[in-house]
Design a protein around this motif. Structure first.
Motif, PDB file in Angstrom:
ATOM      1  N   ASP A 288       0.803  -3.127 -11.782  1.00 53.80           N
ATOM      2  CA  ASP A 288       1.439  -2.909 -10.396  1.00 53.80           C
ATOM      3  C   ASP A 288       2.363  -4.192 -10.270  1.00 53.80           C
ATOM      4  N   THR A 289       2.773  -4.896 -11.222  1.00 54.93           N
ATOM      5  CA  THR A 289       3.854  -6.023 -11.025  1.00 54.93           C
ATOM      6  C   THR A 289       4.804  -5.558 -11.766  1.00 54.93           C
ATOM      7  N   MET A 290       6.187  -5.867 -11.055  1.00 51.81           N
ATOM      8  CA  MET A 290       7.392  -5.426 -11.865  1.00 51.81           C
ATOM      9  C   MET A 290       7.572  -5.754 -13.351  1.00 51.81           C
ATOM     10  N   SER A 291       7.215  -7.335 -13.556  1.00 53.02           N
ATOM     11  CA  SER A 291       7.533  -7.638 -14.853  1.00 53.02           C
ATOM     12  C   SER A 291       6.311  -7.038 -15.917  1.00 53.02           C
TER      13      SER A 291
ATOM     14  N   CYS B 113      10.033   3.136 -14.601  1.00 53.21           N
ATOM     15  CA  CYS B 113       8.852   2.369 -14.522  1.00 53.21           C
ATOM     16  C   CYS B 113       9.216   1.374 -13.378  1.00 53.21           C
ATOM     17  N   ALA B 114      10.589   1.025 -13.147  1.00 55.75           N
ATOM     18  CA  ALA B 114      10.564   0.148 -11.852  1.00 55.75           C
ATOM     19  C   ALA B 114      10.639   0.635 -10.711  1.00 55.75           C
ATOM     20  N   ILE B 115      11.081   2.051 -10.724  1.00 54.38           N
ATOM     21  CA  ILE B 115      11.073   2.668  -9.291  1.00 54.38           C
ATOM     22  C   ILE B 115       9.502   3.170  -9.038  1.00 54.38           C
ATOM     23  N   LEU B 116       8.852   3.528 -10.028  1.00 57.75           N
ATOM     24  CA  LEU B 116       7.430   3.865  -9.654  1.00 57.75           C
ATOM     25  C   LEU B 116       6.369   2.507  -9.474  1.00 57.75           C
ATOM     26  N   THR B 117       6.790   1.624  -9.811  1.00 59.94           N
ATOM     27  CA  THR B 117       6.135   0.199  -9.472  1.00 59.94           C
ATOM     28  C   THR B 117       6.658  -0.244  -8.100  1.00 59.94           C
ATOM     29  N   ALA B 118       7.641  -0.123  -8.006  1.00 61.61           N
ATOM     30  CA  ALA B 118       8.613  -0.821  -6.641  1.00 61.61           C
ATOM     31  C   ALA B 118       7.902   0.023  -5.414  1.00 61.61           C
ATOM     32  N   MET B 119       7.613   1.275  -5.796  1.00 63.19           N
ATOM     33  CA  MET B 119       7.316   2.424  -4.556  1.00 63.19           C
ATOM     34  C   MET B 119       5.505   2.332  -4.633  1.00 63.19           C
ATOM     35  N   THR B 120       4.863   1.553  -5.181  1.00 65.00           N
ATOM     36  CA  THR B 120       3.289   1.598  -5.164  1.00 65.00           C
ATOM     37  C   THR B 120       3.019   0.880  -4.087  1.00 65.00           C
TER      38      THR B 120
ATOM     39  N   LEU C 220       0.327   6.719 -16.444  1.00 66.84           N
ATOM     40  CA  LEU C 220       0.065   5.580 -17.451  1.00 66.84           C
ATOM     41  C   LEU C 220       0.050   4.256 -16.479  1.00 66.84           C
ATOM     42  N   LEU C 221       1.163   4.123 -15.863  1.00 65.60           N
ATOM     43  CA  LEU C 221       0.955   2.661 -14.871  1.00 65.60           C
ATOM     44  C   LEU C 221      -0.020   2.577 -14.158  1.00 65.60           C
TER      45      LEU C 221
END
Length: 136
Positions: free
Chosen positions: A77-80, A129-136, A70-71
């Motif tokens: 692609d931003t943490m916020s 969601c934070a981990i997935l986004t931080a590691m993109t 979904l992300l």
């Protein structure tokens, strides 16, 4: 054709993080209230059976994979934005489902069950969601 590239290392790390968070929450923070909500005070302090370790691990993997898809699909692609998505999906799907599961005639204390379980699912979704986004 629908294709998405998913960071499988991020999925793995997120899944492990959810398992650790769940163990800390259910075995460290709320074991007595959880047992009380289930009217199973005999469970407090007992070592969990393998099903109660493997089941949440598999469910955490499914939630993490769904978040990853979904992300990516929503181009978050931003943490916020990832955390906003985590709050919306966490409240809309996970927290609502916790209370829906709790509201049945077999649950002795449905509101207590919902109140003590919902925070874990919301926080775990935010962590995912934070981990997935931080590691993109």
């Amino acid at each position: 054709m629908f294709t998405l590239s998913i960071n499988w290392l991020a999925v793995l790390l997120s899944t492990v993080a959810l398992q650790v968070l769940g163990a800390a929450w259910y075995m460290g923070v709320i074991p007595k209230p959880y047992a009380l909500a289930l009217a199973r005070t005999d469970l407090a302090g007992r070592k969990p059976e393998p099903l109660f370790i493997a089941g949440p691990l598999l469910c955490g993997l499914v939630v993490t994979m769904t978040n990853a898809v979904l992300l990516r699909s929503f181009h978050i692609d931003t943490m916020s934005n990832a955390l906003a998505f985590g709050i919306i999906s966490g409240l809309g799907y996970l927290v609502a489902t916790v209370f829906n599961v709790a509201i049945n005639p077999n649950m002795p204390r449905p509101l207590l069950y919902g109140v003590i379980n919902a925070p874990y699912f919301l926080v775990s979704n935010l962590v995912s969601c934070a981990i997935l986004t931080a590691m993109t």
